[in-house]
Scaffold this motif. Structure first.
Motif, mmCIF file in Angstrom:
data_model
loop_
_atom_site.group_PDB
_atom_site.id
_atom_site.type_symbol
_atom_site.label_atom_id
_atom_site.label_comp_id
_atom_site.label_asym_id
_atom_site.label_seq_id
_atom_site.Cartn_x
_atom_site.Cartn_y
_atom_site.Cartn_z
ATOM 1 N N ASN A 59 -64.680 53.961 -22.761
ATOM 2 C CA ASN A 59 -64.621 53.027 -21.631
ATOM 3 C C ASN A 59 -63.702 53.544 -20.542
ATOM 4 O O ASN A 59 -64.016 53.439 -19.350
ATOM 5 N N ALA A 60 -62.560 54.121 -20.921
ATOM 6 C CA ALA A 60 -61.639 54.688 -19.926
ATOM 7 C C ALA A 60 -62.292 55.857 -19.200
ATOM 8 O O ALA A 60 -62.160 55.999 -17.977
ATOM 9 N N ALA A 61 -63.012 56.704 -19.932
ATOM 10 C CA ALA A 61 -63.696 57.844 -19.304
ATOM 11 C C ALA A 61 -64.793 57.370 -18.348
ATOM 12 O O ALA A 61 -64.980 57.952 -17.273
ATOM 13 N N GLN A 62 -65.495 56.302 -18.711
ATOM 14 C CA GLN A 62 -66.536 55.776 -17.819
ATOM 15 C C GLN A 62 -65.923 55.218 -16.540
ATOM 16 O O GLN A 62 -66.462 55.420 -15.450
ATOM 17 N N ARG A 63 -64.788 54.515 -16.670
ATOM 18 C CA ARG A 63 -64.120 54.003 -15.467
ATOM 19 C C ARG A 63 -63.664 55.149 -14.568
ATOM 20 O O ARG A 63 -63.829 55.103 -13.348
ATOM 21 N N GLN A 64 -63.090 56.187 -15.160
ATOM 22 C CA GLN A 64 -62.621 57.335 -14.391
ATOM 23 C C GLN A 64 -63.786 58.045 -13.705
ATOM 24 O O GLN A 64 -63.690 58.451 -12.550
ATOM 25 N N ALA A 65 -64.895 58.189 -14.408
ATOM 26 C CA ALA A 65 -66.071 58.835 -13.814
ATOM 27 C C ALA A 65 -66.614 58.009 -12.650
ATOM 28 O O ALA A 65 -67.036 58.567 -11.633
ATOM 29 N N GLN A 66 -66.595 56.681 -12.782
ATOM 30 C CA GLN A 66 -67.065 55.808 -11.709
ATOM 31 C C GLN A 66 -66.178 55.965 -10.471
ATOM 32 O O GLN A 66 -66.676 56.065 -9.357
ATOM 33 N N GLN A 67 -64.860 56.011 -10.686
ATOM 34 C CA GLN A 67 -63.935 56.183 -9.560
ATOM 35 C C GLN A 67 -64.139 57.539 -8.902
ATOM 36 O O GLN A 67 -64.138 57.645 -7.668
ATOM 37 N N SER A 68 -64.324 58.574 -9.705
ATOM 38 C CA SER A 68 -64.554 59.908 -9.151
ATOM 39 C C SER A 68 -65.862 59.951 -8.363
ATOM 40 O O SER A 68 -65.942 60.564 -7.302
ATOM 41 N N SER A 69 -66.875 59.286 -8.878
ATOM 42 C CA SER A 69 -68.170 59.245 -8.195
ATOM 43 C C SER A 69 -68.051 58.543 -6.848
ATOM 44 O O SER A 69 -68.609 59.016 -5.844
ATOM 45 N N GLU A 70 -67.318 57.435 -6.811
ATOM 46 C CA GLU A 70 -67.131 56.720 -5.548
ATOM 47 C C GLU A 70 -66.358 57.573 -4.551
ATOM 48 O O GLU A 70 -66.683 57.619 -3.361
ATOM 49 N N GLY A 71 -65.321 58.275 -5.030
ATOM 50 C CA GLY A 71 -64.547 59.157 -4.151
ATOM 51 C C GLY A 71 -65.393 60.291 -3.601
ATOM 52 O O GLY A 71 -65.317 60.630 -2.419
#
Length: 119
Positions: A59-71
């Motif tokens: 779940n933490a990795a998915q949140r981080q990937a989502q933030q990176s994708s938005e950036g």
């Protein structure tokens, strides 16, 4: 009592005794299987804790990937806007007259037109 009844009662008693011994053996095996420290129950408890940890990490990795994708999406949008501005500047450069060597471009300022617009 006829001998057949005695024989059938004896066989029934032996069968019950055998079932009792079998249940006692299974009970011991089940206790060892479910022992939390040394048996299969301990292994299941450890695996369950590891699954919970891995779920949290995922779940933490998915949140981080989502933030990176938005950036990255924001950076790509900025890059597209910059590319469009550069294309516009390059297109406007084609409208400028070619410069001849030794000749300077002359800039003409009209003071009258600016002064009239200011008033």
């Amino acid at each position: 009592m006829p001998p057949m009844e005695i024989l059938s009662d004896l066989m029934l008693g032996l069968g019950a005794f055998g079932a009792m011994a079998y249940c006692h053996i299974l009970s011991g095996r089940l206790k060892r299987f479910n022992a939390l420290e040394s048996g299969m129950g301990g292994a299941i408890a450890v695996l369950s804790a590891q699954v919970d940890d891995m779920t949290r990490a995922l779940n933490a990795a998915q949140r981080q990937a989502q933030q990176s994708s938005e950036g990255l999406s924001a950076l790509v949008a900025r890059g597209d806007a910059a590319a469009a501005r550069l294309e516009l500047l390059m297109a406007s450069m084609h409208d400028l007259p070619d410069e001849e060597p030794g000749k300077r471009l002359r800039v003409v300022r009209r003071r009258g037109a600016f002064a009239e617009a200011a008033e």
